[in-house]
Write an enzyme that holds these catalytic residues in place. Structure first.
Site, mmCIF file in Angstrom:
data_model
loop_
_atom_site.group_PDB
_atom_site.id
_atom_site.type_symbol
_atom_site.label_atom_id
_atom_site.label_comp_id
_atom_site.label_asym_id
_atom_site.label_seq_id
_atom_site.Cartn_x
_atom_site.Cartn_y
_atom_site.Cartn_z
ATOM 1 N N LYS A 1 12.792 3.918 -1.889
ATOM 2 C CA LYS A 1 11.453 4.229 -2.402
ATOM 3 C C LYS A 1 11.505 5.591 -3.094
ATOM 4 C CE LYS A 1 6.762 5.547 -0.886
ATOM 5 N NZ LYS A 1 5.784 5.647 0.220
ATOM 6 N N ASP B 1 3.045 11.474 -4.282
ATOM 7 C CA ASP B 1 2.076 10.478 -3.815
ATOM 8 C C ASP B 1 0.766 11.174 -3.458
ATOM 9 O OD1 ASP B 1 0.681 8.385 -2.708
ATOM 10 O OD2 ASP B 1 1.931 8.234 -0.898
ATOM 11 N N LYS C 1 -5.481 11.054 -0.707
ATOM 12 C CA LYS C 1 -5.159 11.694 0.562
ATOM 13 C C LYS C 1 -6.020 12.942 0.725
ATOM 14 C CE LYS C 1 -0.303 10.305 0.678
ATOM 15 N NZ LYS C 1 -0.380 9.504 1.911
ATOM 16 N N ASP D 1 -3.135 4.038 -1.689
ATOM 17 C CA ASP D 1 -2.180 4.912 -1.001
ATOM 18 C C ASP D 1 -1.062 4.114 -0.321
ATOM 19 O OD1 ASP D 1 -1.054 7.249 -0.143
ATOM 20 O OD2 ASP D 1 -2.498 7.600 1.484
ATOM 21 N N ARG E 1 5.038 0.106 -0.505
ATOM 22 C CA ARG E 1 5.362 -1.314 -0.322
ATOM 23 C C ARG E 1 5.228 -2.070 -1.644
ATOM 24 N NH1 ARG E 1 0.768 -1.676 4.183
ATOM 25 N NH2 ARG E 1 1.590 0.425 4.462
#
Ligand code: BES
Ligand code: ZN
Ligand code: ZN
Length: 494
Positions: free
Chosen positions: A262, A267, A274, A344, A348
């Site tokens: 990943k 992020d 966040k 968020d 995946r």
């Protein structure tokens, strides 16, 4: 750092500082005894009455002015019966830092003799612990930084110095690979982008003669990687998909072992943003990619006999007029439709397309590395990474490699009761679980599993909690740990 071996008697060796390991509940080892006699019983006295109990990593600096080693460091190794390479590494980190604290630019270590560990593992562990334990992330700090430059490993006169030298070289390769991962993770995200991560992979490929392919945002869309594109499309730094291949002679027709990482260069969470507390840590959301790139860099030097694919999906999760919205439905490369209920939960999504592409290559097995869930830290703290797998043999081999290198893994269940957690209502899948926050790390793994054929051995390592440390822990001073690099290299070379 320069490591060398010497068979000189401890008393004869000229060194600014000599580290003398000591067992608790045991007589002083030979090297310490020699100095003890020279110093009129001073070391025995320290052990007997100065509160030095020789616990693992306990250190005591002793002044021996005028001797060949004017400074000694007593280093506790704990009980001899409890010896493990892991405890040995922990102890040596402390010793090396004790030497650095008294500003000696070189030191010697009288290697202990241990019945349960051969010379080579002992030497390799010592070199790794010293090198990694002293490493510091000071790239952006101006001014001088004191560093230890040379270490001599002092062996018994009868020891095999050549074997020790080989172990030192092996440690060097592993440490350089680990350092490469750390350096990439430690980079702040004003410098680090999907393109720069790809450039780092190209650099590795050029240095070590690997095949490499980098797909840009156009190719990513042409190749129907809708999940990766959905995550990356909101950023001014567009996504990249990176494939590296190591193919030693004679393996052309072998199914490769595939490593998948990943690679979120940052992020923010996207529109499911966040909170600001701790968001800066999301520069390390590409630690999985760093493990893959770093591991690929060492395969040739370690003479790994297997064909290995290194696959990285890289993107930046940002907010903009082009960014993905909660509720968007994307179509992944394999045709699966995914409702993005939380932007968020992006790791995946990018891994879905990476795992699909990797599975198309018909690999022998797949191991993915990802800073995937905060929940893994709730479960395990920073003591180990989560392991999720559809294969018992692969799991055991990875667990064993982790015990060997001190990068512990703990396997979680993927019981059939979890199967429905990620099923969609308006789509095939959704990217967050019906069970809300419960079993968050398992739910993420269930999502990933959808993109790997049932008969392909696959393991997912959730390294979210172990990829960096705020304060000194184990072999890391502060910042990125490179967790997984030595583990996977151990796995690949046995
Ligand atoms: N990159 C994070 C996971 C993470 C959290 C890594 C803490 C390192 C430290 C990941 O993309 C994420 O945000 N996961 C969410 C998933 C949730 C929305 C289902 C999480 O863990 O909160
Ligand atoms: Zn996220
Ligand atoms: Zn993330």
């Amino acid at each position: 750092m320069n490591f060398s071996v010497s068979l000189v008697a401890p008393l004869e060796l000229q060194t600014p500082c000599l580290v003398l390991p000591v067992w608790s509940e045991d007589a002083l080892p030979a090297a310490a005894t020699a100095y003890d006699e020279k110093l009129g019983g001073l070391l025995a006295e320290i052990v007997a009455s100065d509160g030095f109990s020789a616990g693992v990593g306990e250190t005591r600096v002793v002044y021996a002015s005028g001797e060949n080693a004017p400074r000694l460091v007593l280093l506790g190794l704990g009980k001899r019966d409890n010896f493990s390479l892991d405890r040995f590494r922990k102890a040596l980190v402390k010793a090396a830092r004790a030497v650095r604290a008294i500003k000696k630019s070189s030191f010697a270590l009288a290697l202990p003799s241990v019945d349960t560990a051969g010379l080579e593992p002992l030497v390799q562990s010592a070199a790794e612990a010293i090198e990694l334990g002293l490493m510091q992330f000071n790239d952006f700090k101006r001014g001088e930084h004191f560093e230890i430059e040379a270490v001599t490993l002092l062996l018994d006169a009868s020891a095999d110095a050549d074997a020790a030298q080989t172990a030192i070289e092996r440690a060097g390769v592993l440490c350089r690979a680990n350092a490469r991962a750390r350096a990439l993770v430690n980079q702040p995200s004003n410098i680090k982008t999907p393109a720069s991560i790809a450039a780092a992979a190209v650099e590795v490929a050029t240095e070590t003669g690997l095949r490499i392919e980098v797909w840009d945002e156009q190719k990513i869309q042409d190749e129907k990687m809708g999940a990766l594109w959905g995550v990356g499309m909101g950023s001014d730094h567009p996504p990249r998909f990176i494939v590296m291949e190591y193919m030693p002679p004679g393996t052309e027709n072998d199914a490769p072992v595939a490593l998948v990482g990943k690679g979120m260069s940052f992020d923010t969470g996207g529109y499911s943003i966040k909170t600001s507390g701790g968001m800066e840590e999301m520069k390390d959301d590409m630690a999985g990619a760093a493990v893959v790139i770093a591991a690929m860099s060492a395969l040739k030097d370690l003479n790994v006999k297997k064909r290995v694919l290194g696959v990285v999906a890289s993107a930046e999760n940002m907010i903009s007029g082009n960014a993905q919205r909660p509720g968007d439905i994307v179509t992944a490369r394999d045709g699966t439709t995914i409702e993005v209920l939380n932007t968020d939960a992006e790791g995946r999504l990018i891994l879905a397309d990476a795992l699909t592409w990797t599975s198309e290559q018909k690999p022998e097995l797949i191991v993915d590395f990802a800073t995937l869930t905060g929940a893994i830290g709730v479960a395990l703290g920073q003591e180990g990474a989560g392991l999720f797998s559809n294969d018992d043999g692969l799991s055991r081999n990875l667990e064993e490699a982790g015990l060997e290198t001190g990068e512990k893994l703990w396997r979680f269940p993927l019981w059939e009761e979890y199967d429905d957690y990620m099923k969609g209502s308006a789509s095939d899948l959704k990217n967050i679980s019906a069970a809300d926050r419960r079993a968050g790390s398992i739910a993420a793994a269930i999502f990933l599993r959808h993109f790997v054929p049932k008969n392909t051995p696959w393991a997912h390592l959730d390294i979210a909690a172990v990829s960096h440390v705020r304060d000194s822990r184990l072999l890391t001073e502060r910042g990125a740990t490179g967790f997984g690099v030595r583990l996977i290299l151990d796995f690949l070379s046995t």
